[in-house]
Design an enzyme around this catalytic site. Structure first.
Site, PDB file in Angstrom:
ATOM      1  N   GLU A 218       0.855  -1.098  -0.127  1.00 31.75           N
ATOM      2  CA  GLU A 218       0.007  -0.077   0.023  1.00 31.75           C
ATOM      3  C   GLU A 218       0.989   1.198   0.135  1.00 31.75           C
ATOM      4  O   GLU A 218       1.724   1.368   0.943  1.00 31.75           O
ATOM      5  CB  GLU A 218      -1.000  -0.042   1.148  1.00 31.75           C
ATOM      6  CG  GLU A 218      -1.956   1.406   1.423  1.00 31.75           C
ATOM      7  CD  GLU A 218      -2.598   1.165   2.672  1.00 31.75           C
ATOM      8  OE1 GLU A 218      -2.676   2.242   3.203  1.00 31.75           O
ATOM      9  OE2 GLU A 218      -2.987   0.200   3.452  1.00 31.75           O
ATOM     10  N   CYS A 252      -3.715   7.095   5.608  1.00 34.60           N
ATOM     11  CA  CYS A 252      -3.622   6.700   4.163  1.00 34.60           C
ATOM     12  C   CYS A 252      -4.797   7.131   3.415  1.00 34.60           C
ATOM     13  O   CYS A 252      -4.852   7.062   2.373  1.00 34.60           O
ATOM     14  CB  CYS A 252      -3.270   5.231   3.923  1.00 34.60           C
ATOM     15  SG  CYS A 252      -4.403   4.219   4.916  1.00 34.60           S
TER      16      CYS A 252
END
Length: 479
Positions: A218, A252
């Site tokens: 990620e 995020c």
């Protein structure tokens, strides 16, 4: 032999016993880890706060979330569906004759996990990558994040006390440990949460191996928010400011781009004014590390210097000497499009761009040029006509892994249905998730048994189904 070699080899030996442990026993052990985390909560959070400045309320909540992840994967194991057991009986009368073939998922091996900076528990030593890999039957070696080494050591100690073999969870420290860990021949997959630069470097190391292995990373996300004309400016502004500044913007899923209807000529517009006022009322804080702090300031300065970009509003920095100021910039849609791809890059921290458009029909062409994201959000008023969002939604389905209606992307629920992934650079494998029950699939590989003796078949593939797992038999699913 290096220290990393020793840790990985011990993990591999422990993993051999672990993957032979029945799923029901592994589930009970995972629940024991959850209990241990909560039992040691008052010891864990102060250590993390000293290293991350995230505060007691946030860290207590994060430890609770981390424990919940272990409980979810205990449920996943008891459910049995992740084995994906399939049985096709032999059919000698078929043309050509068909053999007996049975397939199920099995653990991939030792998993290397790179801990994240912004979640010292939920995406770190005891985070989602670790628990999903343990649930799959894999041993794990974590490279601790440099921003919270003491928290990593203490968390590992707590988790190991609840495991049948402490070597199931290895831990290594230091930036220089990443390369040898990724290149170790016994490591069979890598999980990573961090920056695009860091993830690209790890992928490069994997590509140098004689046997490249799966990489589930990620790497960054700008999380666009589309505000349609029917939405309420005050409601949007309040929610946006709260989401932008949550955790000092170090999520995020931080909303980095907000597309709003522009006002009439000479008028800033109701959405732009409301967002500017809401952000002006916010207060920043200390960031996780000096490196992240400096990177945020550089990124914000670059935004301020881009053609057509104006500073819309700034909040207060807070009382700490190194606290950062929340800030939001504005730019017309045409200038934003001219500034791509740079204006579409993530700015990790409490900063975002308000992009002003004249008509929703102008958005799809620009949205198609954005990089992949973990999330994309649409805000509209109650009873908004589907045609108002139709063209935009079709684009967003290809842009992000999670689509949100009248909500905000910060906060990722740990559930069976959650998908936390997306097209590059949000993740390296958009078909997979790092949060939720489906995260276990990353650490499982299918094995088919053809005409295998019944006595040697795994119990999940036996006709009697002694474990009671879901089986698909001759094309039909049986619970």
């Amino acid at each position: 032999m290096t220290g990393i070699d020793t840790v990985v080899e011990r993990a591999d030996a422990a993993g051999a016993k672990w993957r032979a442990t029945p799923a029901a026993e592994r589930a009970a052990i995972l629940e024991g880890v959850a209990d241990a985390l909560l039992k040691n909560l008052d010891e864990l959070w102060p250590v993390a706060d000293a290293e991350t400045h995230l505060g007691e309320v946030r860290l207590r909540g994060e430890i609770g979330r981390t424990a919940s992840q272990f409980r979810l994967f205990a449920e996943v194991l008891r459910d049995g569906g992740s084995a994906e057991a399939v049985i096709d009986h032999a059919d000698p009368d078929a043309t050509p004759p068909l053999p007996d073939v049975r397939r199920m998922n099995q653990p991939i091996g030792v998993v290397a996990v790179f801990a994240a900076s912004n979640f010292p528990f939920a995406f770190s030593v005891a985070g989602g990558d670790t628990v999903s890999a343990l649930a799959a039957g894999c041993a794990v070696v974590v490279k601790a994040h440099e921003g919270h080494p003491r928290t990593s050591d203490l968390t590992a100690s707590v988790v190991r006390q609840a495991l049948p073999d402490p070597d199931l969870l290895g831990l290594v420290h230091g930036f220089e440990a990443g390369g040898p860990l990724v290149r170790h021949p016994l490591v069979t997959a890598v999980g990573f949460t961090g920056s695009l630069a860091g993830g690209t470097a790890v992928k490069g190391l994997i590509d140098q191996r004689p046997d490249p292995i799966p990489f589930y990373g990620e790497l960054g996300s700008v999380n666009p928010v589309i505000v349609l004309p029917s939405a309420d400016p005050a409601t949007v502004a309040a929610g946006f400011a709260a989401s932008l500044t949550l955790g000092v913007g170090q999520f995020c899923t931080n909303p980095g781009l907000v597309f709003v209807p522009e006002g009439r000529e000479g008028d800033a517009g109701a959405f732009e004014r409301a967002i500017g006022d809401a952000v002006a009322a916010t207060t920043g804080g200390r960031m996780l590390t000096a490196k992240i702090h400096d990177g945020f300031l550089r990124a914000a300065d670059r935004l301020a210097g881009r053609p057509g970009v104006a500073r819309l509003s700034s909040g207060a920095a807070g009382t700490a000497p190194d606290a950062v100021t929340p800030q939001v910039f504005s730019v017309p849609l045409e200038a934003f499009a001219d500034g791509l791809p740079e204006l579409g890059e993530e700015c990790f921290g409490p900063a975002a761009i308000v992009v002003k458009y004249r008509d929703p029909s102008d958005l799809p062409a620009v949205l198609r040029r954005l990089p992949g994201s973990l999330t994309a959000t649409v805000h509209a008023g109650p009873g908004a006509a589907p045609k108002e969002a139709g063209a935009v939604v079709q684009v967003l389905r290809r842009l992000a892994g999670r689509l949100i209606w009248n909500g905000w992307p910060t906060g990722v629920a740990v559930t069976w249905a959650m998908h936390h992934g997306g097209p590059w650079p949000a993740s390296t494998a958009p078909a997979h998730t790092s949060v939720g029950a489906a995260a276990i699939r990353r650490w499982l590989v299918p094995v088919a048994y053809q005409d295998w003796p019944a006595a040697l078949l795994p119990p999940e593939l036996q006709d009697g189904n002694p474990l009671g797992v879901p089986q698909r038999v001759d094309g039909r699913l049986r619970a």
